[in-house]
Design an enzyme around this catalytic site. Structure first.
Site, mmCIF file in Angstrom:
data_model
loop_
_atom_site.group_PDB
_atom_site.id
_atom_site.type_symbol
_atom_site.label_atom_id
_atom_site.label_comp_id
_atom_site.label_asym_id
_atom_site.label_seq_id
_atom_site.Cartn_x
_atom_site.Cartn_y
_atom_site.Cartn_z
ATOM 1 N N HIS A 58 -7.405 -5.720 0.307
ATOM 2 C CA HIS A 58 -6.300 -4.759 0.284
ATOM 3 C C HIS A 58 -5.126 -5.215 1.153
ATOM 4 O O HIS A 58 -3.969 -5.140 0.726
ATOM 5 C CB HIS A 58 -6.788 -3.383 0.737
ATOM 6 C CG HIS A 58 -5.719 -2.338 0.702
ATOM 7 N ND1 HIS A 58 -5.152 -1.892 -0.465
ATOM 8 C CD2 HIS A 58 -5.087 -1.666 1.705
ATOM 9 C CE1 HIS A 58 -4.225 -0.984 -0.201
ATOM 10 N NE2 HIS A 58 -4.168 -0.833 1.113
ATOM 11 N N ASP A 89 -9.877 -5.483 -3.708
ATOM 12 C CA ASP A 89 -9.447 -4.315 -2.930
ATOM 13 C C ASP A 89 -10.585 -3.311 -2.808
ATOM 14 O O ASP A 89 -11.177 -2.907 -3.805
ATOM 15 C CB ASP A 89 -8.258 -3.667 -3.638
ATOM 16 C CG ASP A 89 -7.427 -2.788 -2.729
ATOM 17 O OD1 ASP A 89 -8.010 -2.125 -1.854
ATOM 18 O OD2 ASP A 89 -6.203 -2.749 -2.913
ATOM 19 N N SER A 97 0.829 -1.202 0.000
ATOM 20 C CA SER A 97 0.000 0.000 0.000
ATOM 21 C C SER A 97 0.874 1.267 0.000
ATOM 22 O O SER A 97 1.628 1.500 -0.952
ATOM 23 C CB SER A 97 -0.965 -0.042 1.191
ATOM 24 O OG SER A 97 -1.935 0.965 1.084
#
EC number: 3.1.1.23
Length: 230
Positions: A204, A175, A75
């Site tokens: 995610h 996600d 991320s």
């Protein structure tokens, strides 16, 4: 063989990386896992942190490793990993669900709203407890911290074409935070002559869902191949 592993925004620096670090160590890698400023303590500690602080901490941890060096980021960590790969002659880059955009477009109002809405999520104790029960990430965070992540997002595209390291970009097909288009943009901007894109039916937090072991094993195998050639 040395690998820097970078966690995401509001993520717990150890628990949100799932089986990956230990699996990498078991495969013979020396693994560094820095805690990015404002993380691993309490959400309030993100209030006065700048994106440059996250980058500097990641940079120092990276430079402390002997060569050859690889960098893996989840991320926001994927953004920082890309930045480091653009700055240095990194042997390999792995980005999991790199947060180059948000599905929730209202997130981009944070620079305007943070003086009036200081917290991105409710601070009600019951709601905080419910979110904590589901995830090791912070259950809420200061809205001003989101403005720093947005600033990092806006800086990165100019740097990604400078990356020459072999690169592996992983998309989380389920996600709910980062859209597929943002991950594909990250991949397309990479200047790497050797780059690979893979999609997994993951959430995610790719290293916390049922496919975490498989994702981690795939990363270890890919890194082993790339660092052996380096």
């Amino acid at each position: 063989m040395n690998v820097l592993v970078l966690h995401g925004f509001t993520s717990h620096p150890i628990r949100t990386m799932g089986p990956l670090p230990n699996l990498l160590r078991g495969a013979g890698f020396n693994v560094a896992q820095p805690t990015l400023p404002g993380h691993g303590t309490r959400p309030e500690d993100l209030r006065h942190v700048r994106w440059q602080d996250w980058l500097q901490t990641a940079r120092e941890a990276y430079l402390a490793l002997p060569e050859p060096r690889a960098v893996v980021g989840l991320s926001m960590g994927g953004l920082l990993a890309g930045w480091l790969a653009a700055e240095h002659e990194t042997a390999a880059l792995v980005a999991l669900a790199p947060a180059l955009g948000f599905k929730n477009r209202l997130a981009y109002l944070a620079p305007l709203l943070h003086p009036f809405k200081p917290w991105a999520y409710s601070t009600d104790p019951a709601q905080v407890a419910a979110r904590q029960a589901k995830s090791p990430n912070y259950p809420n965070f200061p809205t001003v911290a989101l403005t720093q992540l947005i600033a990092l997002q806006r800086q990165l595209p100019r740097l990604l074409p400078r990356v020459r390291a072999s690169a592996l970009v992983l998309e989380a097909a389920q996600d709910d935070t980062v859209p597929e288009a943002a991950v594909q943009r990250y991949f397309s901007l990479l200047g790497s002559p050797h780059k690979e894109y893979r999609s997994y039916p993951s959430q995610h937090d790719m290293l916390l869902d049922p496919l975490a072991e498989q994702v981690s094993q795939d990363i270890a195998v890919w890194l082993k191949e790339r660092l052996a050639s380096a």
